[in-house]
Structure formats: structure tokens, C-alpha cells
Design a protein around this motif. Structure first.
Motif, short mmCIF file in Angstrom:
data_model
loop_
_atom_site.label_atom_id
_atom_site.label_comp_id
_atom_site.label_asym_id
_atom_site.label_seq_id
_atom_site.Cartn_x
_atom_site.Cartn_y
_atom_site.Cartn_z
N PHE A 116 -15.43 -9.24 50.21
CA PHE A 116 -15.19 -9.41 48.18
C PHE A 116 -14.92 -10.39 47.67
CE2 PHE A 116 -12.57 -8.11 44.82
CZ PHE A 116 -13.10 -6.79 44.14
N LEU A 117 -14.66 -11.54 47.82
CA LEU A 117 -14.05 -12.76 46.62
C LEU A 117 -16.00 -13.38 46.30
CD1 LEU A 117 -11.15 -14.29 47.30
CD2 LEU A 117 -11.74 -12.83 45.44
N ALA A 143 -28.74 -9.81 49.92
CA ALA A 143 -29.80 -8.69 50.35
C ALA A 143 -29.37 -8.33 51.31
CB ALA A 143 -31.39 -8.92 49.81
N LYS A 144 -28.79 -8.99 52.35
CA LYS A 144 -28.83 -9.13 54.20
C LYS A 144 -27.35 -8.22 54.05
CE LYS A 144 -31.15 -12.42 55.81
NZ LYS A 144 -31.11 -13.41 56.55
N LEU A 145 -26.34 -8.66 52.73
CA LEU A 145 -24.82 -7.85 52.74
C LEU A 145 -24.53 -6.84 52.01
CD1 LEU A 145 -23.25 -11.61 51.13
CD2 LEU A 145 -23.27 -10.12 53.97
N HIS A 146 -25.67 -6.14 51.53
CA HIS A 146 -25.86 -4.66 51.62
C HIS A 146 -24.73 -4.47 51.10
CE1 HIS A 146 -29.00 -3.93 54.24
NE2 HIS A 146 -28.61 -4.78 55.11
N GLU A 151 -18.57 -0.87 46.04
CA GLU A 151 -18.34 -2.73 45.83
C GLU A 151 -18.15 -3.75 44.40
OE1 GLU A 151 -18.31 -3.98 50.16
OE2 GLU A 151 -20.16 -3.42 49.73
N PHE A 152 -19.60 -3.26 44.06
CA PHE A 152 -19.76 -3.77 42.54
C PHE A 152 -18.78 -3.15 41.67
CE2 PHE A 152 -24.03 -4.21 44.26
CZ PHE A 152 -24.41 -5.55 44.14
N GLU A 153 -18.69 -2.04 41.46
CA GLU A 153 -17.57 -1.42 40.07
C GLU A 153 -16.19 -1.71 40.51
OE1 GLU A 153 -17.90 3.07 40.96
OE2 GLU A 153 -19.65 3.10 40.49
N GLN A 157 -14.18 -4.63 38.08
CA GLN A 157 -13.34 -3.92 37.77
C GLN A 157 -12.25 -5.47 37.78
OE1 GLN A 157 -11.34 -0.99 39.93
NE2 GLN A 157 -10.69 0.70 37.47
N PHE A 158 -12.09 -6.09 39.25
CA PHE A 158 -11.72 -7.32 39.83
C PHE A 158 -11.70 -8.05 38.49
CE2 PHE A 158 -10.37 -11.11 42.24
CZ PHE A 158 -9.91 -10.62 42.12
#
Length: 164
Positions: A116-117, A143-146, A151-153, A157-158
Motif C-alpha cells: 500500500f505504501l 504493471a506486475k502489481l495489478h 486500492e487506488f481509491e 483517500q489516504f
């Protein structure tokens, strides 16, 4: 000269312990992007923003006995855990105490996963772009982390939460 070293010890002290080199790299980068006075220069690397200076400082701090570096064998990889020593906490008093905002941010970041970080730090690395362009860029360089839409949202937000 050692002020920057002391700030790192102070930062890790606020976390208590930081598990993972990648996580520490991202936490310092994010704090720097939140306008805290960290001097380490960052470049884009495989796992997102990376500072060779921070790596060297951590090595020096461990060699000087200001930080402990504990290795945990995870089978297919080794994970490093960092914590200040008593000598390190004393050393960190050469710099001004950090404000409570940094302490809160460090606690929030330390509760998040490295993955996440890495996403948050990578988005912040490209913060000169519009959000849609940031997502596009991350989807290319990571790209490999998909990463998912959720997760983007959560990452945006974070970031917003850290900035307020």
C-alpha cells in the motif's frame, strides 16, 4: 552534519519499530512529500521512490549503535526490522522534537502494508500529474502489481487524509 541522521532515528522512534527496508523508504518519502524536513534525495526505482542516501544513513546508524537491524527469515526472503537503541534515542535529542502531526502520520503509515505504501509513494512521486494520469503512470511502471480500483481509491483517500 549529523542532524539528518538524528531525524531518521527520531522518525523510527515515533514508529517504535519499522518492519522492512522498502517500508522505511516509502514512509520517509511520504513524510518528505508532506513537507517534513527530510533531506534525502529520491529517484524512481523498481519498488517506487528510493533513496540511496537513506540506505547509507541507516547502515551508518546501525554501525554506530543508534539503530538495531534485526533480520527475520521469511523462507524465500529476509525481512529487516529497525528500531532505535537507547543510545539512538539519546542521540535523536540533538534535533528539535517533532510535532504531533508527524507522530500521527508515522503511526498511520506504520499500520499500512509495504504494498500500500509503495502505491501511495508512487502516486506522490507523480503528483505533478492529474489523478487519471497518475493512475495510468502507475499502471505502466507497476504493471506486475495489478493494483485495483479500490486500492487506488484507498491510496488517494489516504494521501488526502495525510494532507489535511
Amino acid at each position: 552534519m549529523l542532524q539528518d541522521h538524528a531525524k531518521i532515528v527520531q522518525f523510527v522512534s515515533l514508529a517504535g519499530e519499522v518492519t522492512g527496508r522498502k517500508k522505511l523508504q516509502k514512509m520517509i518519502f511520504i513524510a518528505k512529500k508532506m513537507d517534513f524536513a527530510f533531506q534525502e534525495k529520491y529517484n524512481f526505482h523498481i519498488y517506487g521512490p528510493y533513496s540511496e542516501e537513506l540506505t547509507v544513513r541507516m547502515e551508518e546508524l546501525c554501525n554506530l549503535g543508534f539503530m538495531t537491524e534485526r533480520k527475520e527469515d521469511k523462507g524465500s526472503y529476509v525481512q529487516y526490522c529497525y528500531a532505535p537503541t537507547e543510545k539512538g534515542r539519546e542521540f535523536a535529542t540533538i534535533v528539535e522534537p517533532q510535532n504531533t502531526r508527524l507522530s500521527e502520520i508515522v503511526q498511520q503509515m506504520n499500520g499500512k502494508s509495504s504494498r500500500f505504501l509503495e502505491l501511495v509513494a508512487t502516486l506522490l512521486y507523480f503528483d505533478d500529474l492529474q489523478p487519471e494520469e497518475q493512475i495510468e503512470k502507475v499502471n505502466v511502471v507497476k504493471a506486475k502489481l495489478h493494483f485495483t480500483t479500490e486500492e487506488f481509491e484507498a491510496a488517494f483517500q489516504f494521501i488526502q487524509q495525510l494532507q489535511s
